[in-house]
Design an enzyme around this catalytic site. Structure first.
Site, PDB file in Angstrom:
ATOM      1  N   ASP A  48       0.844  -1.245   0.098  1.00 34.54           N
ATOM      2  CA  ASP A  48       0.015   0.024   0.126  1.00 34.54           C
ATOM      3  C   ASP A  48       0.721   1.269  -0.130  1.00 34.54           C
ATOM      4  O   ASP A  48       2.043   1.221   0.730  1.00 34.54           O
ATOM      5  CB  ASP A  48      -0.952   0.089   1.389  1.00 34.54           C
ATOM      6  CG  ASP A  48      -2.012  -1.066   1.287  1.00 34.54           C
ATOM      7  OD1 ASP A  48      -2.448  -1.670  -0.026  1.00 34.54           O
ATOM      8  OD2 ASP A  48      -2.308  -1.649   2.364  1.00 34.54           O
ATOM      9  N   TYR A  76       5.758  -8.369   8.764  1.00 32.78           N
ATOM     10  CA  TYR A  76       5.514  -7.043   8.998  1.00 32.78           C
ATOM     11  C   TYR A  76       5.568  -6.410  10.161  1.00 32.78           C
ATOM     12  O   TYR A  76       5.396  -7.301  11.460  1.00 32.78           O
ATOM     13  CB  TYR A  76       3.999  -7.010   8.440  1.00 32.78           C
ATOM     14  CG  TYR A  76       3.852  -7.176   6.868  1.00 32.78           C
ATOM     15  CD1 TYR A  76       3.959  -6.396   6.150  1.00 32.78           C
ATOM     16  CD2 TYR A  76       3.505  -8.580   6.572  1.00 32.78           C
ATOM     17  CE1 TYR A  76       3.662  -6.592   4.698  1.00 32.78           C
ATOM     18  CE2 TYR A  76       3.135  -8.880   5.526  1.00 32.78           C
ATOM     19  CZ  TYR A  76       3.243  -7.731   4.559  1.00 32.78           C
ATOM     20  OH  TYR A  76       2.873  -8.043   3.186  1.00 32.78           O
TER      21      TYR A  76
END
Length: 314
Positions: A48, A76
């Site tokens: 993103d 992440y």
């Protein structure tokens, strides 16, 4: 009359780009392609615009093997803002609901545990998945909600880092197809307060070394350095690339003698010793173990070609 299309150079390998915040994955892909003057480039799973971190960019023949990175595990670091839910599940969206944050430590532990292991996840409407040939986020921007099927995902590790005020920080090691924004949105609902992503960084993809990541600014500095030294930028840029077969590093290697590899490269299955019983394999040739493509063990135990390297740097 249209101008002739400019052809880039034949450069092959994988660059581990540290994507900057605010840029789309395709934007930075095109910048890397121009910096390398590459004839082909593709990334291996979009991040993103809000997200930073490891974005493997495949150049040249490496693009043929990018699918194996799409299928790989990811790690992440994420920070969620509690008490607010947005339409995109991240800070780029509009706040659609606000609720007080009142959960206990025990409730947080239980909620986090529910996401660990194998679960089913319904993708966000703000994703690049397609429905009837159109990306979901295109429907979402038109205010249209379409049916989405839950998909199996695996969260191998979900580590609690900190909870301070309305911020919750986690580290996630997950399988392909896992949407971190959706995990945070679902977690906020389980906690009864809502939540959205305000920070997201991809720490790792597959087994790639984190210390090999480079930024766009570092690439530009190398180009300037090459110009100052009067050398080709490729002399400084190309050593940054991981091998073209690195996306398939999880697969076993089958080495063919040169007498057999010529048949394999012409599209024919070949027999060799010590092959796995089944599945995909990385195929190399000769004493130098030069990568020539991906193969699959067929029903007769032969190595059948699946994806072949057409051009290979000398």
């Amino acid at each position: 009359m249209s101008r002739p299309r400019r052809r880039g150079r034949d450069v092959h390998g994988v660059l581990l780009l540290d994507k900057p915040q605010g840029a789309s994955s395709n934007d930075v892909l095109q910048k890397v392609k121009r910096i390398y003057n590459a004839n082909r480039a593709g990334h291996t799973g979009a991040l993103d615009p809000l997200a930073t971190g490891m974005l493997p960019v495949c150049l040249g023949e490496a693009t043929k093997f990018s699918q194996y990175l799409l299928d790989s595990d990811k790690r992440y670091r994420v920070i969620a803002k509690l008490g607010q839910r947005t339409d995109t599940s991240d800070a780029d969206g509009q706040v659609v609901e606000e609720r007080p944050v009142t959960f206990s430590a025990e409730q947080l532990d239980a909620a986090l545990e529910s996401f660990r292991g194998e679960t089913q996840q319904v993708p966000s409407m703000y994703s690049a998945l397609k429905y009837q040939g159109k990306k979901l986020y295109e429907y979402a921007r038109q205010g249209i909600d379409v049916p989405r099927e839950a998909r199996p995902i695996t969260v191998y590790e979900l580590l609690f880092i900190r909870h301070e005020g309305d911020e919750l920080e986690l580290e996630v090691h997950c399988s392909k197809g896992t949407y971190i924004r959706t995990i945070i949105d679902d977690l906020g609902e389980k906690l009864g307060c809502g939540a959205h992503v305000i920070y997201l960084r991809r720490l790792a993809v597959s087994k790639y070394p984190v210390d090999r990541m480079v930024t766009l600014e570092q690439l530009r500095e190398l180009v300037e350095q090459a110009e100052t030294q009067g050398i080709s930028p490729a002399d400084l840029l190309d050593p940054l690339l991981m091998p073209m077969d690195s996306p398939a590093s999880d697969f076993p290697v089958v080495n063919l003698p040169l007498t057999s590899s010529v048949y394999f490269k012409n599209g024919n299955p070949v027999r060799t010793t010590e092959t796995p019983q089944r599945g995909l394999v990385r195929v190399t040739e000769g004493e130098e173990n030069k990568f020539i493509g991906m193969g699959e063990i067929d029903d007769e135990g032969r190595v059948a070609p699946r994806r072949l390297v057409v051009e290979y740097p000398l």
